[in-house]
Structures are given as C-alpha cells and as structure tokens.
Design a protein around this motif. Structure first.
Motif, PDB file in Angstrom:
ATOM      1  N   GLN A 112     -45.564  30.924  -8.217  1.00 30.96           N
ATOM      2  CA  GLN A 112     -45.024  29.612  -8.563  1.00 30.96           C
ATOM      3  C   GLN A 112     -45.006  29.398 -10.070  1.00 30.96           C
ATOM      4  O   GLN A 112     -44.157  28.679 -10.588  1.00 30.96           O
ATOM      5  CB  GLN A 112     -45.821  28.513  -7.865  1.00 30.96           C
ATOM      6  CG  GLN A 112     -45.616  28.503  -6.371  1.00 30.96           C
ATOM      7  CD  GLN A 112     -46.468  27.457  -5.675  1.00 30.96           C
ATOM      8  OE1 GLN A 112     -47.156  26.676  -6.299  1.00 30.96           O
ATOM      9  NE2 GLN A 112     -46.405  27.444  -4.353  1.00 30.96           N
ATOM     10  N   ARG A 126     -44.371  27.354   9.761  1.00 29.93           N
ATOM     11  CA  ARG A 126     -44.019  28.329   8.724  1.00 29.93           C
ATOM     12  C   ARG A 126     -44.268  29.747   9.224  1.00 29.93           C
ATOM     13  O   ARG A 126     -45.213  30.009   9.942  1.00 29.93           O
ATOM     14  CB  ARG A 126     -44.815  28.081   7.448  1.00 29.93           C
ATOM     15  CG  ARG A 126     -44.418  26.762   6.787  1.00 29.93           C
ATOM     16  CD  ARG A 126     -45.080  26.633   5.428  1.00 29.93           C
ATOM     17  NE  ARG A 126     -44.655  25.424   4.770  1.00 29.93           N
ATOM     18  CZ  ARG A 126     -43.695  25.361   3.854  1.00 29.93           C
ATOM     19  NH1 ARG A 126     -43.064  26.458   3.497  1.00 29.93           N
ATOM     20  NH2 ARG A 126     -43.377  24.219   3.302  1.00 29.93           N
ATOM     21  N   ALA A 143     -38.943  28.686   7.256  1.00 25.43           N
ATOM     22  CA  ALA A 143     -39.746  28.544   6.042  1.00 25.43           C
ATOM     23  C   ALA A 143     -40.930  29.503   6.118  1.00 25.43           C
ATOM     24  O   ALA A 143     -41.589  29.592   7.150  1.00 25.43           O
ATOM     25  CB  ALA A 143     -40.258  27.118   5.910  1.00 25.43           C
ATOM     26  N   GLU A 185     -49.874  28.194   8.526  1.00 17.95           N
ATOM     27  CA  GLU A 185     -49.356  26.836   8.342  1.00 17.95           C
ATOM     28  C   GLU A 185     -48.406  26.513   9.481  1.00 17.95           C
ATOM     29  O   GLU A 185     -47.523  27.305   9.787  1.00 17.95           O
ATOM     30  CB  GLU A 185     -48.614  26.732   7.008  1.00 17.95           C
ATOM     31  CG  GLU A 185     -49.505  26.918   5.798  1.00 17.95           C
ATOM     32  CD  GLU A 185     -48.709  26.845   4.515  1.00 17.95           C
ATOM     33  OE1 GLU A 185     -48.196  25.751   4.200  1.00 17.95           O
ATOM     34  OE2 GLU A 185     -48.583  27.877   3.846  1.00 17.95           O
ATOM     35  N   GLU A 209     -44.706  30.886   4.590  1.00 11.39           N
ATOM     36  CA  GLU A 209     -45.905  30.251   4.043  1.00 11.39           C
ATOM     37  C   GLU A 209     -45.678  29.961   2.563  1.00 11.39           C
ATOM     38  O   GLU A 209     -44.895  30.640   1.902  1.00 11.39           O
ATOM     39  CB  GLU A 209     -47.107  31.183   4.189  1.00 11.39           C
ATOM     40  CG  GLU A 209     -47.538  31.383   5.614  1.00 11.39           C
ATOM     41  CD  GLU A 209     -48.673  32.372   5.734  1.00 11.39           C
ATOM     42  OE1 GLU A 209     -49.612  32.081   6.465  1.00 11.39           O
ATOM     43  OE2 GLU A 209     -48.616  33.437   5.089  1.00 11.39           O
ATOM     44  N   ARG A 210     -46.360  28.975   2.075  1.00  9.25           N
ATOM     45  CA  ARG A 210     -46.208  28.592   0.671  1.00  9.25           C
ATOM     46  C   ARG A 210     -46.474  29.792  -0.237  1.00  9.25           C
ATOM     47  O   ARG A 210     -47.292  30.642   0.066  1.00  9.25           O
ATOM     48  CB  ARG A 210     -47.155  27.464   0.327  1.00  9.25           C
ATOM     49  CG  ARG A 210     -46.829  26.232   1.124  1.00  9.25           C
ATOM     50  CD  ARG A 210     -47.475  25.002   0.543  1.00  9.25           C
ATOM     51  NE  ARG A 210     -47.360  23.888   1.453  1.00  9.25           N
ATOM     52  CZ  ARG A 210     -46.247  23.186   1.665  1.00  9.25           C
ATOM     53  NH1 ARG A 210     -45.151  23.495   1.031  1.00  9.25           N
ATOM     54  NH2 ARG A 210     -46.229  22.184   2.521  1.00  9.25           N
ATOM     55  N   ALA A 211     -45.762  29.783  -1.366  1.00 14.01           N
ATOM     56  CA  ALA A 211     -45.874  30.895  -2.315  1.00 14.01           C
ATOM     57  C   ALA A 211     -47.242  30.914  -2.980  1.00 14.01           C
ATOM     58  O   ALA A 211     -47.875  29.876  -3.182  1.00 14.01           O
ATOM     59  CB  ALA A 211     -44.788  30.790  -3.374  1.00 14.01           C
TER      60      ALA A 211
END
Length: 179
Positions: free
Chosen positions: A120, A47, A111, A44, A113-115
């Motif tokens: 979540q 990130r 930041a 991403e 990478e998204r979890a």
C-alpha cells in the motif's frame, strides 16, 4: 512473467476493459509462490485469500520518486446513462505479481484480502472532482494499474474500472477510466 501478463490481459479483455498496446518485454524474474494461510488470522469475510506472496525484493526495486504526471476522468456508462465518478478515489498501483493477482480477481468480481501495508505504501491515491476528473503529479516512472469505481444513484457501485498504463518521467499521460 509473460504468462501472468497474458492472464491479466485476457481478464481485462473479457471484462470489457480497454488495454493499451503491449509493452516492452522486461527481463526481470519474479518469484511467484503460494501463500500458506496464517492460522492466527482468520480469512476476511467476502474476500478471496491471496495466493501470491508480497515480495519485498520486487517492491524494493521499484522507483519511488519521479516527474511523471497522470490526468484523466472516471466515469461509468451504465443503466440510466453516463455516471461520473464525483469525489471518488482513484488508485495508481505498480504492476507486480502481487498487484496482478488482485487486479485479476477484481476484474472477475471478487475482492482479495487487503493488501500488505508494505504494498500500500507504493500505491498513489487521488480524489476526483465533481466531474470525475483527476490529476496526479510527481509519480515514479513504470507500469501501473489505474483503477476506481463510481457510486451510482441507486446506492450501488459500478464494477471496477481498471487500465494498465506506462508512466515516463517528464511526461503527462492521460487515461479515461471508463467502462
């Protein structure tokens, strides 16, 4: 595990965050392993790639229900005075090796990478009111990262504000998310 907590604690201190007194030692072992980047999924933009893998076993061992309560207020003491986190989201995530990596990177201004969606599912989110106050109920007991940031008048966001807390069933814990 102790090394990871020392690294996170040092990061919190260096980032100017407050930290609660040391918690009881836990005898659980957490497996930390490097994550090989998925060639099918490009990184991403902006990130940092995750290095700690999501551990189903570690998350499965966490309690999912409880009677703990958390209340507090989100604000940032920055240029121009105190700015309250009006109508912001506060996240309450269990302390794990996976979330510790994200907390460490976030406090360093990066930041990750998204979890993983499975992680979540264990994160509780609440909205603040017009004065930055928030309250969460029916939380499970355990150690958590409580975090948020404040929208500033110039359109930017404050640095991440993060505290580590311990919740116990039947008790209300109060935390001022302040930086």
């Amino acid at each position: 595990m102790r090394h990871a907590l020392v690294v996170v604690g040092l990061g919190l201190i260096l980032a100017g965050c407050q930290m609660l007194p040391p918690m009881d030692t836990d005898t659980r072992r957490i497996e930390v392993r490097d994550v090989t980047p998925d060639p099918e999924r490009p990184p991403e933009p902006g990130r940092v790639p995750r290095r700690v893998a999501f551990s189903e076993a570690e998350y499965r061992a966490l309690p999912t229900q409880g009677t703990a309560r958390l209340s507090g207020q989100l604000f940032y003491d920055g240029p121009g005075g105190r700015h309250y986190g009006r109508h912001e989201t506060v996240s309450i995530a269990p302390v794990t090796a996976y979330s510790a990596e994200a907390a460490e990177q976030a406090l360093a201004g990066r930041a990750v990478e998204r979890a993983d969606p499975r992680a979540q599912a264990y994160t509780h989110r609440v909205r603040t009111d017009g004065q930055g106050r928030f309250e969460a109920a029916q939380l499970p007991p355990g150690d958590f990262y409580v975090s948020g940031s404040v929208g500033l008048p110039n359109g930017e966001r404050s640095p991440l504000i993060l505290h580590q807390i311990r919740l116990r069933n039947g008790q209300t814990t109060r935390v001022n998310l302040r930086r």
